[in-house]
Design a protein around this motif. Structure first.
Motif, short mmCIF file in Angstrom:
data_model
loop_
_atom_site.label_atom_id
_atom_site.label_comp_id
_atom_site.label_asym_id
_atom_site.label_seq_id
_atom_site.Cartn_x
_atom_site.Cartn_y
_atom_site.Cartn_z
N ARG A 79 11.21 18.22 -0.56
CA ARG A 79 12.23 18.34 -1.61
C ARG A 79 12.03 19.62 -2.42
NH1 ARG A 79 13.03 14.49 1.19
NH2 ARG A 79 13.98 16.19 2.28
N ILE A 80 10.78 19.98 -2.66
CA ILE A 80 10.49 21.22 -3.39
C ILE A 80 10.98 22.42 -2.58
CG2 ILE A 80 8.63 22.75 -4.19
CD1 ILE A 80 7.08 20.13 -4.92
N GLU A 81 10.70 22.40 -1.29
CA GLU A 81 11.13 23.48 -0.42
C GLU A 81 12.66 23.59 -0.40
OE1 GLU A 81 9.47 25.33 3.64
OE2 GLU A 81 9.80 23.17 3.67
N GLU A 82 13.35 22.46 -0.33
CA GLU A 82 14.82 22.46 -0.37
C GLU A 82 15.31 23.06 -1.67
OE1 GLU A 82 16.64 18.65 0.22
OE2 GLU A 82 15.64 18.37 2.15
N GLY A 83 14.67 22.66 -2.78
CA GLY A 83 15.06 23.21 -4.08
C GLY A 83 14.91 24.72 -4.12
N LYS A 84 13.78 25.20 -3.63
CA LYS A 84 13.54 26.65 -3.60
C LYS A 84 14.59 27.36 -2.75
CE LYS A 84 9.87 27.14 -6.09
NZ LYS A 84 9.96 27.87 -7.36
N GLU A 85 14.95 26.77 -1.60
CA GLU A 85 15.96 27.37 -0.74
C GLU A 85 17.32 27.46 -1.43
OE1 GLU A 85 15.90 24.96 2.79
OE2 GLU A 85 13.97 25.78 3.46
N HIS A 86 17.57 26.56 -2.37
CA HIS A 86 18.84 26.56 -3.11
C HIS A 86 18.73 27.28 -4.45
CE1 HIS A 86 19.68 23.36 -0.17
NE2 HIS A 86 20.92 23.79 -0.29
N GLY A 87 17.60 27.96 -4.67
CA GLY A 87 17.44 28.77 -5.87
C GLY A 87 17.09 27.99 -7.13
N ILE A 88 16.59 26.78 -6.98
CA ILE A 88 16.23 25.98 -8.14
C ILE A 88 14.84 26.39 -8.62
CG2 ILE A 88 15.81 23.64 -8.99
CD1 ILE A 88 17.85 22.68 -6.89
N MET A 111 0.84 -1.17 0.00
CA MET A 111 0.00 0.00 0.00
C MET A 111 0.89 1.25 0.00
SD MET A 111 -3.18 0.65 0.24
CE MET A 111 -4.55 1.49 0.72
N VAL A 112 0.57 2.19 -0.84
CA VAL A 112 1.34 3.42 -0.96
C VAL A 112 0.83 4.45 0.04
CG1 VAL A 112 1.94 5.30 -2.51
CG2 VAL A 112 1.79 2.99 -3.39
N ASP A 113 1.72 5.09 0.73
CA ASP A 113 1.36 6.15 1.67
C ASP A 113 1.38 7.47 0.92
OD1 ASP A 113 1.03 7.92 3.77
OD2 ASP A 113 3.03 7.57 4.60
N ILE A 114 0.22 7.84 0.36
CA ILE A 114 0.12 9.04 -0.47
C ILE A 114 0.46 10.29 0.32
CG2 ILE A 114 -1.46 10.47 -1.83
CD1 ILE A 114 -0.58 7.91 -3.24
N GLN A 115 -0.06 10.41 1.53
CA GLN A 115 0.21 11.61 2.32
C GLN A 115 1.70 11.71 2.64
OE1 GLN A 115 -1.87 14.11 2.77
NE2 GLN A 115 -0.26 15.26 3.78
N GLY A 116 2.32 10.59 2.97
CA GLY A 116 3.76 10.60 3.23
C GLY A 116 4.54 10.99 1.99
N PHE A 117 4.12 10.48 0.84
CA PHE A 117 4.76 10.84 -0.42
C PHE A 117 4.65 12.34 -0.66
CE2 PHE A 117 4.01 11.87 -4.90
CZ PHE A 117 5.27 11.60 -5.41
N ARG A 118 3.44 12.86 -0.46
CA ARG A 118 3.21 14.29 -0.71
C ARG A 118 4.06 15.15 0.21
NH1 ARG A 118 -2.69 17.25 -0.83
NH2 ARG A 118 -2.03 18.99 -2.12
N GLU A 119 4.18 14.76 1.45
CA GLU A 119 5.01 15.52 2.39
C GLU A 119 6.48 15.46 2.03
OE1 GLU A 119 3.85 13.91 6.18
OE2 GLU A 119 1.89 14.90 6.10
N ARG A 120 6.96 14.30 1.61
CA ARG A 120 8.37 14.18 1.18
C ARG A 120 8.61 15.01 -0.08
NH1 ARG A 120 7.13 9.06 2.69
NH2 ARG A 120 6.98 8.29 0.57
N LEU A 121 7.66 14.96 -1.00
CA LEU A 121 7.76 15.76 -2.22
C LEU A 121 7.81 17.25 -1.87
CD1 LEU A 121 7.69 16.01 -5.32
CD2 LEU A 121 5.19 15.89 -5.17
N GLY A 155 2.78 18.81 -4.92
CA GLY A 155 3.70 18.93 -3.80
C GLY A 155 3.67 20.30 -3.17
N LYS A 156 3.57 21.35 -3.99
CA LYS A 156 3.54 22.71 -3.47
C LYS A 156 2.30 22.96 -2.60
CE LYS A 156 6.10 25.44 -6.79
NZ LYS A 156 5.95 26.51 -7.79
N GLN A 157 1.20 22.32 -2.92
CA GLN A 157 -0.01 22.50 -2.12
C GLN A 157 0.18 22.03 -0.69
OE1 GLN A 157 -3.12 20.56 -4.33
NE2 GLN A 157 -3.62 22.42 -5.46
N ALA A 158 1.06 21.07 -0.49
CA ALA A 158 1.34 20.57 0.85
C ALA A 158 2.17 21.56 1.66
CB ALA A 158 2.05 19.22 0.78
#
Length: 81
Positions: free
Chosen positions: A14-23, A1-11, A76-79
């Motif tokens: 990673r998006i937040e990290e990318g933004k912090e690094h100017g990606i 079973m896939v943990d969709i909420q966990g996936f969304r939070e991890r995504l 991912g951004k919505q999370a």
């Protein structure tokens, strides 16, 4: 079973990290497409819905893959909010 909420939070993390690094969103979209292409070479589709997703990715044009990546990025951004 896939943990969709966990996936969304991890995504989101990673998006937040990318933004912090100017990606930019465009670079993240390209990364998602590249990761999808690589993953499909190694992805074993055991369930019917996994097989469908793999087949859809494989027949998608580059533009369609970018669209899917954009949707995933928005998801991912919505999370973050």
């Amino acid at each position: 079973m896939v943990d969709i909420q966990g996936f969304r939070e991890r995504l989101a993390a990673r998006i937040e990290e990318g933004k912090e690094h100017g990606i930019s969103d465009e670079v993240m979209r390209e990364g998602i497409v590249n990761l999808g292409d690589i993953a499909m070479h190694f992805f074993k589709a055991d369930r019917p819905e996994e097989k469908l997703m793999k087949e859809l990715w494989e027949i998608s044009t580059e533009e369609e893959k970018k669209t899917l990546a954009s949707i995933l990025l928005r998801y991912g951004k919505q999370a973050l909010h």
